[in-house]
Scaffold this motif. Structure first.
Motif, short mmCIF file in Angstrom:
data_model
loop_
_atom_site.label_atom_id
_atom_site.label_comp_id
_atom_site.label_asym_id
_atom_site.label_seq_id
_atom_site.Cartn_x
_atom_site.Cartn_y
_atom_site.Cartn_z
N HIS A 80 0.82 -1.22 0.00
CA HIS A 80 0.00 0.00 0.00
C HIS A 80 0.85 1.26 0.00
O HIS A 80 1.99 1.25 0.47
CB HIS A 80 -0.90 0.04 1.24
CG HIS A 80 -1.95 -1.02 1.24
ND1 HIS A 80 -2.90 -1.10 0.26
CD2 HIS A 80 -2.19 -2.03 2.10
CE1 HIS A 80 -3.70 -2.13 0.52
NE2 HIS A 80 -3.28 -2.72 1.63
N LYS A 81 0.25 2.30 -0.48
CA LYS A 81 0.84 3.64 -0.38
C LYS A 81 0.26 4.25 0.89
O LYS A 81 -0.95 4.28 1.08
CB LYS A 81 0.40 4.43 -1.64
CG LYS A 81 0.97 5.78 -1.72
CD LYS A 81 2.08 5.84 -2.76
CE LYS A 81 2.89 7.08 -2.53
NZ LYS A 81 4.31 6.89 -2.44
N VAL A 82 1.15 4.75 1.77
CA VAL A 82 0.64 5.24 3.06
C VAL A 82 1.39 6.48 3.54
O VAL A 82 2.61 6.57 3.38
CB VAL A 82 0.63 4.09 4.11
CG1 VAL A 82 1.95 3.37 4.16
CG2 VAL A 82 0.29 4.60 5.51
N LEU A 83 0.64 7.44 4.08
CA LEU A 83 1.23 8.67 4.63
C LEU A 83 0.66 8.92 6.02
O LEU A 83 -0.50 8.59 6.28
CB LEU A 83 0.86 9.88 3.76
CG LEU A 83 1.33 9.92 2.30
CD1 LEU A 83 0.67 11.11 1.59
CD2 LEU A 83 2.85 10.03 2.23
N ALA A 84 1.48 9.51 6.88
CA ALA A 84 0.97 9.94 8.19
C ALA A 84 0.69 11.43 8.12
O ALA A 84 1.51 12.19 7.62
CB ALA A 84 2.01 9.66 9.27
N ILE A 85 -0.50 11.83 8.55
CA ILE A 85 -0.86 13.25 8.46
C ILE A 85 -1.56 13.74 9.74
O ILE A 85 -1.95 12.95 10.59
CB ILE A 85 -1.80 13.54 7.25
CG1 ILE A 85 -3.16 12.85 7.44
CG2 ILE A 85 -1.18 13.12 5.94
CD1 ILE A 85 -4.27 13.47 6.62
N ASP A 86 -1.72 15.04 9.80
CA ASP A 86 -2.54 15.68 10.83
C ASP A 86 -3.44 16.64 10.07
O ASP A 86 -3.01 17.72 9.67
CB ASP A 86 -1.60 16.39 11.82
CG ASP A 86 -2.31 17.37 12.72
OD1 ASP A 86 -3.54 17.47 12.64
OD2 ASP A 86 -1.61 18.05 13.49
N ALA A 87 -4.67 16.21 9.85
CA ALA A 87 -5.58 16.99 8.99
C ALA A 87 -5.97 18.32 9.62
O ALA A 87 -6.37 19.24 8.93
CB ALA A 87 -6.82 16.18 8.66
N GLN A 88 -5.85 18.38 10.96
CA GLN A 88 -6.24 19.61 11.62
C GLN A 88 -5.24 20.74 11.33
O GLN A 88 -5.62 21.85 11.01
CB GLN A 88 -6.34 19.37 13.12
CG GLN A 88 -7.45 20.14 13.76
CD GLN A 88 -7.80 19.57 15.11
OE1 GLN A 88 -6.94 19.26 15.93
NE2 GLN A 88 -9.08 19.46 15.37
N LYS A 91 -0.35 19.14 8.61
CA LYS A 91 0.99 18.54 8.57
C LYS A 91 0.98 17.21 7.77
O LYS A 91 0.10 16.37 7.97
CB LYS A 91 1.46 18.28 10.00
CG LYS A 91 2.94 18.05 10.10
CD LYS A 91 3.45 18.22 11.52
CE LYS A 91 4.89 17.79 11.58
NZ LYS A 91 5.15 16.82 12.63
N GLY A 92 1.96 17.08 6.88
CA GLY A 92 2.10 15.84 6.11
C GLY A 92 1.21 15.79 4.88
O GLY A 92 1.26 14.85 4.09
N MET A 93 0.37 16.84 4.69
CA MET A 93 -0.62 16.76 3.62
C MET A 93 -0.10 17.12 2.23
O MET A 93 -0.76 16.84 1.23
CB MET A 93 -1.83 17.61 3.97
CG MET A 93 -2.70 16.90 5.01
SD MET A 93 -4.12 17.86 5.51
CE MET A 93 -4.76 18.42 3.96
N LYS A 94 1.06 17.78 2.20
CA LYS A 94 1.59 18.21 0.90
C LYS A 94 1.80 17.04 -0.06
O LYS A 94 1.69 17.19 -1.26
CB LYS A 94 2.91 18.96 1.10
CG LYS A 94 2.69 20.45 1.34
CD LYS A 94 3.94 21.26 1.08
CE LYS A 94 5.00 20.99 2.04
NZ LYS A 94 5.56 21.66 3.05
N GLU A 95 2.11 15.89 0.53
CA GLU A 95 2.45 14.74 -0.32
C GLU A 95 1.23 14.03 -0.90
O GLU A 95 1.36 13.11 -1.70
CB GLU A 95 3.26 13.73 0.50
CG GLU A 95 4.66 14.21 0.80
CD GLU A 95 5.38 13.22 1.71
OE1 GLU A 95 5.54 12.06 1.30
OE2 GLU A 95 5.74 13.61 2.82
#
Ligand code: GDP
Length: 292
Positions: A80-88, A91-95
């Protein structure tokens, strides 16, 4: 918001997601980084089997970084393709945009080879209630679009939200149910506040939370509540916290409901630090593993 799921609701939710799948290229599966197993729909692989998928471990700001890395490696090993983010915070969402484009590259290359003009990648966000779907949509859209607490069964015209030039997002997320039949899953979801307290007994949730902390994060328990060990007699821990923090009834006895309220409020508010309630190794063996 917690939804009461019945077989009819589940079938309907599944039908709604399946309908939306026809419109999109990529599924963005939102998972709670604190509960990467329990916050997933048990039938997700079957429901979205034929679509490329990006897995997002959301609320990574509340989760134990070390364990988040373990989960990323675990899901990547499954292909799988997986990213860790903080939607609030974003953070991490650019990718996210790049990852979605990568997932459809083959399909889009083929379309281009046939002379079909390139278009934006169409994506659908799916996940269980409270995992952060609306927060993510709003953040990606850079404005308030999705109603937080969107309900299954409420249909309206689908709209596309542009995320840059590259992505188009369906404005209503796909809501799926967690694995309710498993009591541990229910306790873990309740501990993080993903399901309403009224569904489960508050003291039962707190017993689970204290035992979990005693096993996996004993130092945090000691620092916050002065408890050095959780014994078989869990009441001792409730008594210690109650006396320390003044959760007492009129006659001076410890009020266990007040202790439960306090512990869960503090845990959910991050006062016990960043916590992850399950590790990949838990899926393979039944023991919870060594403390930090
Ligand atoms: P939905 O039911 O999946 O649409 O979930 P919501 O978007 O309504 O989010 C549920 C709750 O989680 C809200 O209180 C959000 O503010 C919170 N939330 C969402 N994403 C994050 C995140 O990345 N970090 C933190 N700390 N809270 C988040």
């Amino acid at each position: 918001m917690a939804i009461q799921w019945f077989p009819g609701h589940m079938a309907k939710a599944r039908r709604q997601v399946t309908e939306k799948l026809k419109l999109i290229d990529v599924v963005i599966e939102l998972i709670d980084a604190r509960l990467p197993a329990s916050s997933r729909n048990p039938m997700i692989d079957e429901i979205i089997s034929h679509k490329p998928r990006l897995m997002l471990l959301n609320k990574a700001d509340l989760a134990d970084d070390k364990v988040t890395k373990e989960w990323i490696a675990y899901f990547e090993a499954q292909g799988h393709k997986v990213l860790a983010i903080d939607a609030q915070s974003g953070k991490g969402m650019k990718e996210i945009i790049n990852a979605c484009q990568e997932l459809v590259k083959e399909k889009f290359d083929k379309m281009r080879a046939k002379g079909i003009k390139p278009r934006a990648v169409r994506a659908l966000i799916v996940g269980i209630p409270n995992v952060g779907k609306s927060t993510l949509i709003n953040k990606l859209a850079k404005k308030n679009i999705a109603q937080t607490g969107d309900r299954p069964g409420v249909t309206k015209a689908q709209q596309w939200i542009k995320v840059g030039k590259e992505i188009e997002l369906l404005d209503t997320p796909g809501i799926l149910w967690p694995k309710f039949e498993d009591e541990l899953v229910g306790l873990r979801l309740a501990t993080t506040g993903a399901i309403k307290d009224s569904i489960m007994n508050l003291q039962d949730i707190t017993v689970y939370a204290l035992r979990f902390l005693g096993e996996r994060y004993p130092k945090r328990l000691e620092e916050r509540y002065g408890i050095t060990a959780i014994t078989d007699d869990i009441v001792e821990a409730f008594d210690a916290i109650g006396k320390l923090r003044g959760c007492l009834m009129g006659g001076g006895d410890v009020d266990y409901d007040k202790v439960s309220d306090l512990v869960l409020r503090e845990l959910r508010g991050g006062r016990l630090g960043r916590l992850t309630f399950e590790r990949p190794i838990d899926l393979e063996v039944s023991t919870e593993g060594a403390p930090e």
